[in-house]
Design a protein around this motif. Structure first.
Motif, PDB file in Angstrom:
ATOM      1  N   LEU A   2      -8.601  25.225  -0.533  1.00 18.05           N
ATOM      2  CA  LEU A   2      -8.894  24.161  -1.479  1.00 18.05           C
ATOM      3  C   LEU A   2      -9.269  22.888  -0.749  1.00 18.05           C
ATOM      4  O   LEU A   2      -8.819  22.624   0.361  1.00 18.05           O
ATOM      5  N   SER A   3     -10.097  22.086  -1.377  1.00 19.05           N
ATOM      6  CA  SER A   3     -10.473  20.808  -0.793  1.00 19.05           C
ATOM      7  C   SER A   3      -9.491  19.741  -1.213  1.00 19.05           C
ATOM      8  O   SER A   3      -8.763  19.889  -2.202  1.00 19.05           O
ATOM      9  N   PHE A   4      -9.489  18.644  -0.474  1.00 20.10           N
ATOM     10  CA  PHE A   4      -8.575  17.534  -0.775  1.00 20.10           C
ATOM     11  C   PHE A   4      -8.807  16.999  -2.176  1.00 20.10           C
ATOM     12  O   PHE A   4      -7.876  16.604  -2.861  1.00 20.10           O
ATOM     13  N   GLU A   6      -9.435  18.559  -4.761  1.00 24.64           N
ATOM     14  CA  GLU A   6      -8.967  19.471  -5.792  1.00 24.64           C
ATOM     15  C   GLU A   6      -7.447  19.536  -5.860  1.00 24.64           C
ATOM     16  O   GLU A   6      -6.884  20.383  -6.531  1.00 24.64           O
ATOM     17  N   LEU A   7      -6.786  18.659  -5.133  1.00 28.22           N
ATOM     18  CA  LEU A   7      -5.325  18.653  -5.117  1.00 28.22           C
ATOM     19  C   LEU A   7      -4.785  18.404  -6.511  1.00 28.22           C
ATOM     20  O   LEU A   7      -5.127  17.428  -7.156  1.00 28.22           O
ATOM     21  N   GLN A  70      -2.689  10.493   3.314  1.00 19.55           N
ATOM     22  CA  GLN A  70      -3.598  11.071   4.296  1.00 19.55           C
ATOM     23  C   GLN A  70      -3.821  10.061   5.399  1.00 19.55           C
ATOM     24  O   GLN A  70      -4.046   8.879   5.129  1.00 19.55           O
ATOM     25  N   TYR A 113      -5.640  22.083   3.071  1.00 21.87           N
ATOM     26  CA  TYR A 113      -6.623  21.297   2.326  1.00 21.87           C
ATOM     27  C   TYR A 113      -7.682  20.748   3.270  1.00 21.87           C
ATOM     28  O   TYR A 113      -7.404  20.409   4.419  1.00 21.87           O
ATOM     29  N   THR A 114      -8.906  20.670   2.771  1.00 19.08           N
ATOM     30  CA  THR A 114     -10.023  20.186   3.562  1.00 19.08           C
ATOM     31  C   THR A 114     -10.733  19.056   2.824  1.00 19.08           C
ATOM     32  O   THR A 114     -10.623  18.921   1.615  1.00 19.08           O
ATOM     33  N   GLU A 120     -10.384  20.228   7.937  1.00 18.79           N
ATOM     34  CA  GLU A 120      -8.990  20.356   7.503  1.00 18.79           C
ATOM     35  C   GLU A 120      -8.236  19.066   7.800  1.00 18.79           C
ATOM     36  O   GLU A 120      -8.394  18.470   8.865  1.00 18.79           O
TER      37      GLU A 120
END
Length: 252
Positions: A2-4, A6-7, A70, A113-114, A120
């Motif tokens: 999942l991408s960041f 989409e958290l 982050q 997460y990316t 990443e």
């Protein structure tokens, strides 16, 4: 992976995605966003999702703050409404409601997460209580879903008090000093139990405090009987507390 962007935020009436494109599509009035200056002049991007105001939300509705951290980026915070606080009780370290509440607000690392560029990133997340409702409903998560698709009931005794104080450590930094003790103290007035060892069956009963009697009633279908307070908080093997209903003491 999942991408960041989409958290998802897992607490509240439904999952909300931290996704700017979706927010633009939702239209006006569904979610607000602003930049907020917090302690030590740290800034964060804060988003708020809300529910339609009704008499029900006025009684049971609260808000949690979910902050994503982050490195080298602004904190991203989401204010999200809830009707029940869902408490994970799986850990062997969790034996009381207070343990479960402290676990709820503990900072956790989120792996896998990316960014949009497929890089990443290391991020962490913390949930705190932003707004407490007049009636606080605690949901002890006894039904555990397995990777195979099955569901098992978690049978363990969780101690819960009649009088519950929400400590300042559970609150968001911006509201810690705005809540007097009377606004953070609750009294138990109902418990919903689940009977049985299976997640796919069983039976529900409830204990409720009756103001006119100034005492507790146990309700099992058409059977109603008077019980004492000790019977409400005493753990038994035949029934396990599932939902705990607390009323703020300044509203009693």
């Amino acid at each position: 992976m999942l991408s960041f962007s989409e958290l998802t935020i897992s607490n509240g009436p439904k999952n909300h995605s931290v996704n700017e494109e979706e927010q633009e599509e939702q239209g006006e009035g569904s979610e607000d966003e602003w930049e907020q200056v917090g302690p030590r002049n740290k800034t964060s991007v804060t988003r708020q999702a809300d529910f339609v105001q009704t008499p029900i939300t006025g009684i049971f509705g609260g808000h949690i703050r979910s902050v994503v951290y982050q490195q080298s980026s602004k904190e991203s915070a989401t204010l999200q409404p809830f009707f029940t606080l869902q408490l994970d009780i799986q850990s062997d370290k969790i034996r009381t409601v207070q343990d479960a509440l402290e676990s709820l607000v503990a900072r956790e690392s989120v792996q896998g997460y990316t960014t949009k560029t497929k890089q990443e990133v290391e991020i962490s997340r913390r949930v705190t209580l932003e707004k407490l409702p007049p009636v606080l409903v605690l949901h002890l998560k006894r039904f555990v879903y397995e990777k195979t698709g099955g569901c098992q009931k978690l049978i363990k005794n969780i101690e819960y008090p009649v009088d519950l104080e929400i400590s300042k450590e559970l609150l968001s930094p911006g509201v810690k000093n705005k809540n007097f003790k009377c606004h953070r103290t609750y009294r138990l007035f109902a418990v919903v139990y689940h009977h049985g060892n299976s997640a796919t069956g069983g039976h529900y009963t409830t204990d409720v405090f009756q103001i006119g009697l100034n005492g507790w009633l146990r309700i099992d279908d058409q059977t109603v009987k008077v019980i004492n307070q000790y019977q409400v908080v005493k753990p038994t093997a035949e029934r396990t507390a599932y939902l705990l209903y607390y009323r703020r003491v300044d509203l009693l």
